[in-house]
Design a protein around this motif. Sequence first.
Motif, PDB file in Angstrom:
ATOM      1  N   PRO A   1      29.916  34.935  32.135  1.00 45.32           N
ATOM      2  CA  PRO A   1      31.187  35.481  31.632  1.00 45.32           C
ATOM      3  C   PRO A   1      32.375  34.573  31.944  1.00 45.32           C
ATOM      4  CG  PRO A   1      30.384  36.725  33.541  1.00 45.32           C
ATOM      5  CD  PRO A   1      29.265  35.840  33.105  1.00 45.32           C
ATOM      6  N   GLU A   2      32.314  33.816  33.037  1.00 39.78           N
ATOM      7  CA  GLU A   2      33.439  32.959  33.401  1.00 39.78           C
ATOM      8  C   GLU A   2      33.645  31.819  32.403  1.00 39.78           C
ATOM      9  OE1 GLU A   2      31.784  34.695  37.214  1.00 39.78           O
ATOM     10  OE2 GLU A   2      30.962  33.766  35.392  1.00 39.78           O
ATOM     11  N   SER A   3      32.583  31.465  31.668  1.00 38.98           N
ATOM     12  CA  SER A   3      32.704  30.328  30.751  1.00 38.98           C
ATOM     13  C   SER A   3      33.709  30.602  29.651  1.00 38.98           C
ATOM     14  CB  SER A   3      31.343  29.987  30.138  1.00 38.98           C
ATOM     15  OG  SER A   3      30.899  31.042  29.283  1.00 38.98           O
ATOM     16  N   ARG A   4      33.876  31.874  29.312  1.00 39.53           N
ATOM     17  CA  ARG A   4      34.810  32.226  28.236  1.00 39.53           C
ATOM     18  C   ARG A   4      36.258  32.166  28.714  1.00 39.53           C
ATOM     19  NH1 ARG A   4      30.368  35.558  27.391  1.00 39.53           N
ATOM     20  NH2 ARG A   4      31.204  37.238  28.689  1.00 39.53           N
ATOM     21  N   GLU A   5      36.444  32.175  30.042  1.00 31.98           N
ATOM     22  CA  GLU A   5      37.797  32.160  30.583  1.00 31.98           C
ATOM     23  C   GLU A   5      38.228  30.756  30.972  1.00 31.98           C
ATOM     24  OE1 GLU A   5      37.593  34.749  33.903  1.00 31.98           O
ATOM     25  OE2 GLU A   5      36.807  36.452  32.746  1.00 31.98           O
TER      26      GLU A   5
ATOM     27  N   TRP B   1      25.636  27.815  31.768  1.00 32.84           N
ATOM     28  CA  TRP B   1      27.061  28.118  31.798  1.00 32.84           C
ATOM     29  C   TRP B   1      27.488  28.932  30.577  1.00 32.84           C
ATOM     30  CZ3 TRP B   1      30.941  28.949  34.652  1.00 32.84           C
ATOM     31  CH2 TRP B   1      32.260  28.739  34.255  1.00 32.84           C
ATOM     32  N   LYS B   2      26.875  28.692  29.447  1.00 33.89           N
ATOM     33  CA  LYS B   2      27.233  29.432  28.233  1.00 33.89           C
ATOM     34  C   LYS B   2      26.944  30.923  28.366  1.00 33.89           C
ATOM     35  CE  LYS B   2      26.628  25.638  24.927  1.00 33.89           C
ATOM     36  NZ  LYS B   2      25.811  25.131  23.792  1.00 33.89           N
ATOM     37  N   GLU B   3      25.973  31.262  29.243  1.00 35.01           N
ATOM     38  CA  GLU B   3      25.600  32.668  29.427  1.00 35.01           C
ATOM     39  C   GLU B   3      26.463  33.379  30.470  1.00 35.01           C
ATOM     40  OE1 GLU B   3      23.323  34.025  27.516  1.00 35.01           O
ATOM     41  OE2 GLU B   3      23.052  32.085  26.510  1.00 35.01           O
TER      42      GLU B   3
END
Length: 494
Positions: A474-478, A470-472
Amino acid sequence: MVHLFDSSALKTPLPSVVGELGELFRDAGFELALVGGPVRDLFLGRVSPDLDFTTNARPDDIIAVIRRWCDTYWEIGRAFGTIGMRKAGYQIEITTYRADAYDPDSRKPAVAFGDKLEDDLFRRDFTMNAMALRLPSMELVDPFGGAKDLQAGLVRTPGAPSTSFSDDPLRMMRAARFASALEVDVAPEVFEAMKDMAGRITIISAERVRDELVKLINGKAPWAGIDLLVESGLAEHVLPEVSALKLEIDEHHRHKDVYQHSLTVLRQACGHETGPDGDVPAPDFVLRFAALMHDVGKPATRRFEPNGSVSFLHHDAVGSKLTAKRMKALRFDNDTIKAVSRLVELHMRFYGYGDAGWTDSAVRRYVNDAGELLQRLHRLTRSDVTTRNRRKAERLAFAYDDLEARIAALAEQEELAAIRPDLDGEQIMALLGIRPGPVVGRAYRYLLEERMENGPVSHAEAAALLRAWWKEQPESREAPAAGGEQSGEGEGSK
């Protein structure tokens, strides 16, 4: 030809409902005869649960006679003179004598009732089906020599074959079905008429062609029926992919062509069925049809290599698509189409296992990709070995024995037949704090790949893998910070 039938010689006695019906119609002043397939079956030592009768009584008269006798009756075929009923577990149809007139451009007859049993018998498809047993006197009526033809193992028509096939072109496919079901030959004049009139099969609905094809494939010797379709030219219209195989030379030169190889695979697949209580009950249409169609992708993929060899790269994938397309044209149901085409797609997967060996991950993928078709895939793969080289055959058999043993060993450890990720969709959403959507599907597929590659892990290990993945993304940052530790790790622990 009319003579008394010796019912005492039957291995299986006639059901009591036959005699009861005969007496009912006689007492009402009508004729009644057991006719067609049930009479033919008497000569083969068997009694069908479906009984067909013919009579000079009209539909209203039939109902008047049987209304209080039968368990239930229906009038679906009334327009064609047929009244159906059920009695003591038997399904019964009684049809008024017929004298049909056919439109040469249509399969549907213009119904005309007749008054004579012999005229009704003349309109039937083959002599072995044009026999009747008058009731209750037990007189065998066989004006066209059906009993003699059945004993000789020969399919003949009561009249000229060309007239019979013009009246009903589906009878040509039925002749091939009889070659499969009864292991009989067609008379030379019947075969010539089939060749001359093969194109007329195109006026028959796809559904009716499909039904005859299924019966043919499920017969005792389906390879014989298929060969008759191909040699007569009927396959050009109903299974052109199989006819095309006749032109292709097998790359191993084990047979004169891929067509003969495919018939051999079909024959061997029938021998690998496990019976009524086994994993692949006999007859099994899915396995048998996949065996017939497994190489239909070869004509489109044939390549002549610089070294003189012939290759058929990706013929499994191409054949799967061709098989699905043909089955859709024949109006098969979606589940059957998916099963057969999937087996065709997977039939080459095993090759190379004996030389290179597979990791546990590859074995898991093999089982997962086959899913509920695994037992059929086992049998199709074994049936596909037709080499005359004994050492090669033994090597392939040994390799597949080894693969099945590894599948069994892994299955004991991992419930291999139902591989799933170590976390389900609800747990994924809880751990990541996300809602249903495409991301959940991606996460699920990632965990499934991990499961395939490395086998099962604990819930905590799966959760750690998921968070790292999940850390990799892009959605994790949102997304808001996931707080799923309490909702996920405490439940469903493995």
